[in-house]
Enzyme design. Sequence first.
Site, short mmCIF file in Angstrom:
data_model
loop_
_atom_site.label_atom_id
_atom_site.label_comp_id
_atom_site.label_asym_id
_atom_site.label_seq_id
_atom_site.Cartn_x
_atom_site.Cartn_y
_atom_site.Cartn_z
CB SER A 1 8.73 15.40 7.54
OG SER A 1 7.60 14.89 8.18
CG ASP B 1 3.54 21.45 7.40
OD1 ASP B 1 2.74 20.51 7.62
OD2 ASP B 1 4.77 21.27 7.26
CG HIS C 1 4.45 17.91 5.71
ND1 HIS C 1 5.20 18.60 6.63
CD2 HIS C 1 4.91 16.62 5.76
CE1 HIS C 1 6.07 17.79 7.21
NE2 HIS C 1 5.92 16.58 6.70
#
Length: 410
Positions: free
Chosen positions: A262, A319, A382
């Site tokens: 991320s 995602d 995610h």
Amino acid sequence: MRVSAIAATFNPFTSPATPKLTQTQSSFPSPAIAPLNLITRENQELSWNHLNHSNSDKLAKNWMEYQGINNWDDLLDPLDDVLRSEILRYGQFVEAAYRAFDFDASSPTFGSCKFTKNSLLTRCCIKETGYKPTKNLRATCGIQLPGWVDRGPSWVSTRSSWIGYVAVCQDKDEIARLGRRDVTIAFRGTATCLEWLENLRATLTDVGGRGGGAMVESGFLSLYTSGNATCPSLQQMVREEIERVLEMYEDEPLSLTITGHSLGAALAILAAYDINTSFNNALPVTVLSFGGPRVGNQSFRCQLEQSGTKILRIVNSDDLITKVPGFVINDDDTTVNAAGLSSWVQRRVEEAQLVYADVGQELRLSSRQCPHLSKGGVVACHELGTYLELVNGFVSSNCPFRAAASRVLC
């Protein structure tokens, strides 16, 4: 021309800090890899030995290919078992960065590393890695906020927080298995309130360095380059540690692998760019990115490619984070849009500094192809654990998820 993936203001980077995972195990039909255990973050062990494989000679002899010197040609589809094992191994370094972070907003140590540097991997229940952490890394928010914010609770006012670490392979057997001494930098994803605010600064800004029009997301660059009187910038810490490592091991085959999830994936790409800009290609630099957002524009991508930086983006097509921030505009498409709408949109996007470009080679996976992940929500798509499970089970584009792969999450 095609305009895709609109997300100029919604950038919800999540961190998988809170899931409670129970111990499960996966089995591989191929003898090349033993099972991988993904277990609770709190107190269970991730067995490193499960990632060792019988064809380690193949890795030692061809380690530059697995680090991406040929852009992972013929290794991604179908997914090579040695590469799968390496991706999962580096994913566990990122998992350790999450486990070590103090997420307790009521704690006076919120935002710090819960463990000492020497015990980090062991306390995170990741043993027998052959790596030794050598440097703790912190990121600092550069947003100018009202003075009252600094007097607020720690979860609001924490400007500098522990973001990851540098680890160097020290074990002779592991160095022999890898074919070189490997240096790893691992970054966690977003965890603090001010990091979230930085994430939302989606407009592009000049990255500096080589020039040439290279621009990156303002918030990511701020977190990488900002410092204060008590904490140097993440950029300074990374540069100093890499310089030290290069001097110490200058006579050995050496690689640098930067990995993150991320927000951490975005910082990994910025760190790779900065290292190659600062150290003149002193060592091969590879990025393994899990669920990373877009980082910069087309010029930034070109400079990354010219520097020799190798980036493998592991992307879950379900995602949302991998589709933000900004727009991607492909000028070579020939689609026709009514009333010239596409050219108008392009001008507005360019004026707003929101034209991004994806970087590196992509390993595209899909939660929908995994029987026990297909019903997961936006957040589940995610999570780092989801990415590791998808890598664990992926075979090829013709066989997205092998039926023989058992669940590693629940």
